[in-house]
Design an enzyme around this catalytic site. Sequence first.
Site, PDB file in Angstrom:
ATOM      1  N   CYS A  39       0.808  -1.219   0.000  1.00 10.65           N
ATOM      2  CA  CYS A  39       0.000   0.000   0.000  1.00 10.65           C
ATOM      3  C   CYS A  39       0.839   1.267   0.000  1.00 10.65           C
ATOM      4  CB  CYS A  39      -0.943  -0.009   1.200  1.00 10.65           C
ATOM      5  SG  CYS A  39      -1.981  -1.499   1.283  1.00 10.65           S
ATOM      6  N   HIS A  93      -3.514   6.649   2.429  1.00 15.38           N
ATOM      7  CA  HIS A  93      -3.913   5.351   1.889  1.00 15.38           C
ATOM      8  C   HIS A  93      -5.315   5.019   2.384  1.00 15.38           C
ATOM      9  CE1 HIS A  93      -4.307   1.168   1.096  1.00 15.38           C
ATOM     10  NE2 HIS A  93      -4.023   0.788   2.327  1.00 15.38           N
ATOM     11  N   ASN A 135     -10.357  -0.819  -0.346  1.00 18.28           N
ATOM     12  CA  ASN A 135      -8.908  -0.740  -0.203  1.00 18.28           C
ATOM     13  C   ASN A 135      -8.276  -1.309  -1.468  1.00 18.28           C
ATOM     14  OD1 ASN A 135      -6.189  -1.166   0.360  1.00 18.28           O
ATOM     15  ND2 ASN A 135      -6.538  -1.893   2.446  1.00 18.28           N
TER      16      ASN A 135
END
Length: 355
Positions: free
Chosen positions: A122, A280, A311
């Site tokens: 990420c 993020h 996500n």
Amino acid sequence: MSKIKPSKGAPYARILGVGGYRPTRVVPNEVILEKIDSSDEWIRSRSGIETRHWAGPEETVAAMSVEASGKALADAGIDASRIGAVVVSTVSHFSQTPAIATEIADRLGTDKAAAFDISAGCAGFGYGLTLAKGMIVEGSAEYVLVIGVERLSDLTDLEDRATAFLFGDGAGAVVVGPSQEPAIGPTVWGSEGDKAETIKQTVSWDRFLPHLRPRSGGGTPTGDVSELPVDSEGNVKFPAITQEGQAVFRWAVFEMAKVAQQALDAAGISPDDLDVFIPHQANVRIIDSMVKTLKLPEHVTVARDIRTTGNTSAASIPLAMERLLATGDAKSGDTALVIGFGAGLVYAATVVTLP
């Protein structure tokens, strides 16, 4: 005395354009609830996620990247032939070699651009952005395409109550080019490998190789296929991403807020100087806690793209950036703090001027 001539790059680098691609299939929480014992209210309260996008058979890592990159190039007003390097961050391109970046570079029509993949979870977009900045200032490329792309639906265990609702698919891309003024701040990045077990794949791919690898000269795969893990319907379960939710939450909220502050300090600005915060998109509760810990003023626009995108790991920051600019919630020239963090545990934070 060295005989090597000094490089002649640009004094600084900046993001010139951004583009995103979200798969056409929108998956509401109700679909996720078909295989886990939970509720829509629980998913929303724990993560903030209402829907996510899942890629279809034709929406490959390469195809999504090409779509996002085309938009970024158009936004920047740069022809693909002028791209000197293509950097792709992904954990969901399953072929070890060649790098998917080479295919993307070719399909976009670059002139033999350097192309390579990175695996930084990420935080991958931040890593790629830092590499791009270095190439431009050093002079090895005038324009660099940085792509974050994931098909995390391929790595999701739909029967795992802790993670089945989290992940989505998509691609985000930015064009980075020369600038006469600072527009990408110093990067604060690192890793905490002692915590690597908190986010990982359930089992190693090595467990599958004996069953998938043909014998020399062809024939059937070796090994006892009955040893492979299967879901409740008898389908083979490939290595899925798992995480220790509470441990990740505590780390992200407390440690990453410190990293974000360090990035502000390195750029020489305070929270009051910020216009936008693009973390993020891991979890709305993490985002809200970071906002509180950093004491961001009310005027700072905060990206919460996770609500409808889920996500998307390396793709989450450029996708959120693209949406903020498209909706007018952020504007060209705004000062934004971006921070990515995830499996590894790795992280990268910097301050940028939005394209």
